[in-house]
Motif scaffolding. Structure first.
Motif, short mmCIF file in Angstrom:
data_model
loop_
_atom_site.label_atom_id
_atom_site.label_comp_id
_atom_site.label_asym_id
_atom_site.label_seq_id
_atom_site.Cartn_x
_atom_site.Cartn_y
_atom_site.Cartn_z
N UNK A 183 105.45 32.17 55.43
CA UNK A 183 105.76 32.62 56.97
C UNK A 183 104.94 34.11 57.59
N UNK A 184 104.83 35.05 56.65
CA UNK A 184 104.20 36.34 56.85
C UNK A 184 102.45 35.83 57.07
N UNK A 185 102.27 35.00 56.48
CA UNK A 185 100.83 34.63 56.26
C UNK A 185 100.37 33.96 57.61
N UNK A 186 101.42 32.96 57.99
CA UNK A 186 101.10 32.22 59.42
C UNK A 186 101.05 33.10 60.24
N UNK A 187 102.06 33.92 60.37
CA UNK A 187 101.81 35.17 61.67
C UNK A 187 100.63 35.97 61.61
N UNK A 188 100.19 36.28 60.41
CA UNK A 188 98.87 37.30 60.28
C UNK A 188 97.70 36.60 60.73
N UNK A 189 97.55 35.07 60.23
CA UNK A 189 96.55 34.46 60.55
C UNK A 189 96.54 33.98 62.27
N UNK A 190 97.78 33.86 62.55
CA UNK A 190 97.87 33.30 64.04
C UNK A 190 97.33 34.58 64.96
N UNK A 191 97.84 36.08 64.47
CA UNK A 191 97.09 37.07 65.22
C UNK A 191 95.63 37.41 65.05
#
Length: 245
Positions: A183-191
Protein backbone atom coordinates in the motif's frame (compact mmCIF):
# COMPACT_ATOMS: atom_id res chain seq x y z
CA UNK A 1 33.00 41.69 6.65
CA UNK A 2 32.00 43.10 3.27
CA UNK A 3 29.52 41.43 0.90
CA UNK A 4 32.40 40.49 -1.44
CA UNK A 5 34.28 38.82 1.41
CA UNK A 6 31.16 36.92 2.48
CA UNK A 7 30.59 35.76 -1.08
CA UNK A 8 34.21 34.62 -1.41
CA UNK A 9 33.96 32.77 1.90
CA UNK A 10 30.73 31.04 0.80
CA UNK A 11 32.31 30.03 -2.51
CA UNK A 12 35.34 28.63 -0.69
CA UNK A 13 33.09 26.58 1.58
CA UNK A 14 31.14 25.26 -1.40
CA UNK A 15 34.34 24.19 -3.16
CA UNK A 16 35.42 22.19 -0.13
CA UNK A 17 31.96 20.74 0.53
CA UNK A 18 32.14 17.68 -1.80
CA UNK A 19 35.31 16.30 -0.23
CA UNK A 20 34.03 16.92 3.28
CA UNK A 21 30.70 15.31 2.43
CA UNK A 22 32.34 12.15 1.12
CA UNK A 23 34.56 11.88 4.19
CA UNK A 24 31.64 12.55 6.55
CA UNK A 25 29.48 9.96 4.80
CA UNK A 26 32.21 7.34 5.02
CA UNK A 27 32.70 7.95 8.74
CA UNK A 28 28.96 7.97 9.44
CA UNK A 29 28.40 4.70 7.60
CA UNK A 30 31.38 3.05 9.29
CA UNK A 31 30.23 4.12 12.75
CA UNK A 32 26.66 3.04 12.11
CA UNK A 33 27.78 -0.39 10.89
CA UNK A 34 30.32 -0.76 13.70
CA UNK A 35 27.84 0.18 16.42
CA UNK A 36 25.18 -2.14 15.02
CA UNK A 37 27.53 -5.11 14.69
CA UNK A 38 29.20 -4.54 18.06
CA UNK A 39 25.90 -4.23 19.90
CA UNK A 40 24.26 -7.10 18.05
CA UNK A 41 21.06 -5.09 17.79
CA UNK A 42 18.92 -5.11 14.63
CA UNK A 43 18.66 -1.30 14.62
CA UNK A 44 21.54 0.96 15.63
CA UNK A 45 21.07 4.22 17.50
CA UNK A 46 22.96 6.18 14.81
CA UNK A 47 20.54 4.81 12.20
CA UNK A 48 17.53 5.90 14.25
CA UNK A 49 18.97 9.35 14.94
CA UNK A 50 19.94 9.93 11.32
CA UNK A 51 16.60 8.77 9.95
CA UNK A 52 14.73 11.06 12.36
CA UNK A 53 16.98 14.05 11.61
CA UNK A 54 16.68 13.91 7.82
CA UNK A 55 13.00 14.88 7.20
CA UNK A 56 12.74 18.00 9.41
CA UNK A 57 16.16 19.22 8.30
CA UNK A 58 15.20 18.84 4.65
CA UNK A 59 11.87 20.64 5.06
CA UNK A 60 13.39 23.38 7.22
CA UNK A 61 16.13 23.96 4.64
CA UNK A 62 13.84 24.39 1.66
CA UNK A 63 11.47 26.60 3.64
CA UNK A 64 14.33 28.90 4.68
CA UNK A 65 15.87 28.80 1.21
CA UNK A 66 12.49 29.68 -0.34
CA UNK A 67 12.38 32.85 1.74
CA UNK A 68 15.84 33.88 0.55
CA UNK A 69 14.93 33.71 -3.14
CA UNK A 70 13.82 36.70 -5.22
CA UNK A 71 10.15 37.33 -5.98
CA UNK A 72 10.53 35.59 -9.34
CA UNK A 73 10.96 32.23 -7.57
CA UNK A 74 7.69 30.39 -7.02
CA UNK A 75 7.76 27.42 -4.64
CA UNK A 76 4.66 25.94 -6.24
CA UNK A 77 6.13 26.07 -9.74
CA UNK A 78 9.92 25.88 -9.23
CA UNK A 79 11.82 22.82 -7.99
CA UNK A 80 13.91 22.29 -4.87
CA UNK A 81 16.93 21.75 -7.12
CA UNK A 82 16.69 25.41 -8.04
CA UNK A 83 17.39 26.31 -4.40
CA UNK A 84 20.83 24.71 -4.58
CA UNK A 85 21.36 25.65 -8.23
CA UNK A 86 24.03 28.02 -9.44
CA UNK A 87 21.49 30.80 -9.97
CA UNK A 88 20.00 30.57 -6.46
CA UNK A 89 20.42 33.12 -3.71
CA UNK A 90 22.30 31.67 -0.71
CA UNK A 91 22.50 28.29 -2.44
CA UNK A 92 24.68 26.99 0.38
CA UNK A 93 21.56 26.54 2.56
CA UNK A 94 20.05 23.82 0.40
CA UNK A 95 23.43 22.48 -0.68
CA UNK A 96 24.54 21.70 2.86
CA UNK A 97 21.11 20.34 3.74
CA UNK A 98 21.33 17.89 0.83
CA UNK A 99 24.82 16.84 1.92
CA UNK A 100 23.72 16.20 5.51
CA UNK A 101 20.46 14.49 4.53
CA UNK A 102 22.30 12.26 2.06
CA UNK A 103 24.78 11.30 4.77
CA UNK A 104 21.91 10.54 7.14
CA UNK A 105 20.31 8.19 4.64
CA UNK A 106 23.55 6.37 3.98
CA UNK A 107 24.10 5.90 7.72
CA UNK A 108 20.50 4.76 8.20
CA UNK A 109 20.79 2.15 5.47
CA UNK A 110 24.00 0.86 7.00
CA UNK A 111 22.56 0.58 10.51
CA UNK A 112 19.09 -0.88 9.90
CA UNK A 113 20.15 -4.52 10.07
CA UNK A 114 16.58 -5.65 10.65
CA UNK A 115 15.74 -4.78 7.04
CA UNK A 116 16.47 -6.87 4.00
CA UNK A 117 19.85 -6.14 2.33
CA UNK A 118 18.11 -4.80 -0.77
CA UNK A 119 16.24 -2.20 1.31
CA UNK A 120 19.39 -1.13 3.13
CA UNK A 121 21.31 -0.77 -0.13
CA UNK A 122 18.41 1.24 -1.53
CA UNK A 123 18.66 3.73 1.35
CA UNK A 124 22.40 4.07 0.83
CA UNK A 125 21.79 4.69 -2.88
CA UNK A 126 19.22 7.37 -2.01
CA UNK A 127 21.74 9.01 0.30
CA UNK A 128 24.50 8.98 -2.29
CA UNK A 129 22.07 10.41 -4.85
CA UNK A 130 21.22 13.28 -2.49
CA UNK A 131 24.91 14.06 -2.10
CA UNK A 132 25.26 13.87 -5.87
CA UNK A 133 22.50 16.45 -6.32
CA UNK A 134 24.42 18.80 -4.04
CA UNK A 135 27.76 18.18 -5.75
CA UNK A 136 26.28 18.53 -9.27
CA UNK A 137 24.01 21.57 -8.89
CA UNK A 138 21.52 22.72 -11.44
CA UNK A 139 23.11 25.31 -13.77
CA UNK A 140 21.67 28.76 -14.23
CA UNK A 141 19.94 27.64 -17.43
CA UNK A 142 18.61 24.15 -18.10
CA UNK A 143 20.12 21.15 -16.36
CA UNK A 144 22.89 18.58 -16.70
CA UNK A 145 22.89 14.83 -17.27
CA UNK A 146 24.57 14.27 -13.90
CA UNK A 147 22.04 16.38 -12.01
CA UNK A 148 19.08 14.72 -13.70
CA UNK A 149 20.55 11.28 -13.07
CA UNK A 150 21.07 11.89 -9.35
CA UNK A 151 17.60 13.41 -8.87
CA UNK A 152 15.94 10.56 -10.76
CA UNK A 153 17.84 7.86 -8.87
CA UNK A 154 17.10 9.46 -5.50
CA UNK A 155 13.39 9.90 -6.18
CA UNK A 156 13.04 6.35 -7.49
CA UNK A 157 14.99 4.83 -4.61
CA UNK A 158 12.72 6.47 -2.03
CA UNK A 159 9.56 5.49 -3.93
CA UNK A 160 10.41 1.77 -4.08
CA UNK A 161 11.97 1.56 -0.62
CA UNK A 162 8.80 0.25 1.13
CA UNK A 163 8.50 -2.60 -1.38
CA UNK A 164 12.07 -3.69 -0.69
CA UNK A 165 11.39 -3.91 3.05
CA UNK A 166 8.47 -6.35 2.66
CA UNK A 167 8.75 -9.80 4.25
CA UNK A 168 6.25 -12.59 3.75
CA UNK A 169 7.30 -14.47 6.88
CA UNK A 170 8.92 -13.53 10.13
CA UNK A 171 8.33 -9.80 9.77
CA UNK A 172 9.76 -7.96 12.75
CA UNK A 173 7.00 -5.36 12.47
CA UNK A 174 3.60 -5.17 10.74
CA UNK A 175 4.95 -2.16 8.85
CA UNK A 176 7.21 -4.41 6.77
CA UNK A 177 4.52 -6.99 6.07
CA UNK A 178 3.60 -7.43 2.40
CA UNK A 179 0.14 -5.75 2.60
CA UNK A 180 1.39 -2.61 4.36
CA UNK A 181 4.53 -2.33 2.24
CA UNK A 182 2.48 -2.74 -0.92
CA UNK A 183 0.00 0.00 0.00
CA UNK A 184 2.75 2.46 0.94
CA UNK A 185 4.65 1.69 -2.26
CA UNK A 186 1.57 2.28 -4.39
CA UNK A 187 1.06 5.67 -2.72
CA UNK A 188 4.71 6.66 -3.17
CA UNK A 189 4.86 5.52 -6.79
CA UNK A 190 1.62 7.35 -7.49
CA UNK A 191 3.06 10.58 -6.07
CA UNK A 192 6.24 10.07 -8.06
CA UNK A 193 4.11 9.61 -11.17
CA UNK A 194 2.39 12.93 -10.45
CA UNK A 195 5.78 14.61 -10.10
CA UNK A 196 7.03 13.13 -13.37
CA UNK A 197 3.84 14.18 -15.15
CA UNK A 198 4.21 17.76 -13.95
CA UNK A 199 7.89 17.81 -14.91
CA UNK A 200 7.37 16.33 -18.38
CA UNK A 201 4.41 18.56 -19.24
CA UNK A 202 5.89 21.74 -17.79
CA UNK A 203 3.06 22.01 -15.27
CA UNK A 204 2.73 24.86 -12.81
CA UNK A 205 2.60 22.43 -9.86
CA UNK A 206 5.94 20.67 -10.29
CA UNK A 207 7.41 22.44 -7.26
CA UNK A 208 4.44 21.54 -5.08
CA UNK A 209 4.48 17.94 -6.30
CA UNK A 210 8.19 17.60 -5.55
CA UNK A 211 7.87 19.06 -2.07
CA UNK A 212 4.93 16.86 -1.10
CA UNK A 213 6.45 13.77 -2.71
CA UNK A 214 9.90 14.04 -1.16
CA UNK A 215 8.73 15.23 2.26
CA UNK A 216 6.20 12.40 2.62
CA UNK A 217 8.55 9.68 1.41
CA UNK A 218 11.30 10.82 3.76
CA UNK A 219 9.04 10.18 6.76
CA UNK A 220 8.84 6.42 6.14
CA UNK A 221 12.43 5.39 7.08
CA UNK A 222 12.24 6.93 10.59
CA UNK A 223 8.82 5.38 11.14
CA UNK A 224 10.27 1.98 10.25
CA UNK A 225 13.41 2.52 12.32
CA UNK A 226 11.42 3.34 15.46
CA UNK A 227 8.98 0.46 14.90
CA UNK A 228 11.80 -2.04 14.36
CA UNK A 229 13.66 -0.79 17.41
CA UNK A 230 10.59 -1.20 19.61
CA UNK A 231 9.92 -4.63 18.14
CA UNK A 232 13.48 -5.69 18.88
CA UNK A 233 13.20 -4.56 22.49
CA UNK A 234 9.94 -6.47 22.95
CA UNK A 235 11.58 -9.58 21.52
CA UNK A 236 14.54 -9.25 23.89
CA UNK A 237 12.22 -8.94 26.91
CA UNK A 238 10.17 -11.91 25.74
CA UNK A 239 13.23 -14.12 25.20
CA UNK A 240 14.93 -13.11 28.44
CA UNK A 241 15.02 -16.09 30.78
CA UNK A 242 12.89 -15.86 33.90
CA UNK A 243 15.10 -16.08 37.00
CA UNK A 244 14.44 -19.10 39.17
CA UNK A 245 12.99 -18.40 42.62
Amino acid sequence: MTSVQRRDQAEDIERRAPGRAIALTGRAVARSVGWSVASGRPVSWPAIACSILAPPLFVFAWVVADVRQPATYNATRDTISGLSGQAATDRWIMTFALLIVGTCYAASGAGLRALRPAARIDLVVAGVAGIGVAICPQPANGSTVQHLAFTSIGATALAIFPALTARRRGAASPLISVPVATVITVVFVGMLGWLLFEARTGGDLVGLAERLDSSLQMCWPPVLAIALYKSGRRRVRRDRPIPSP
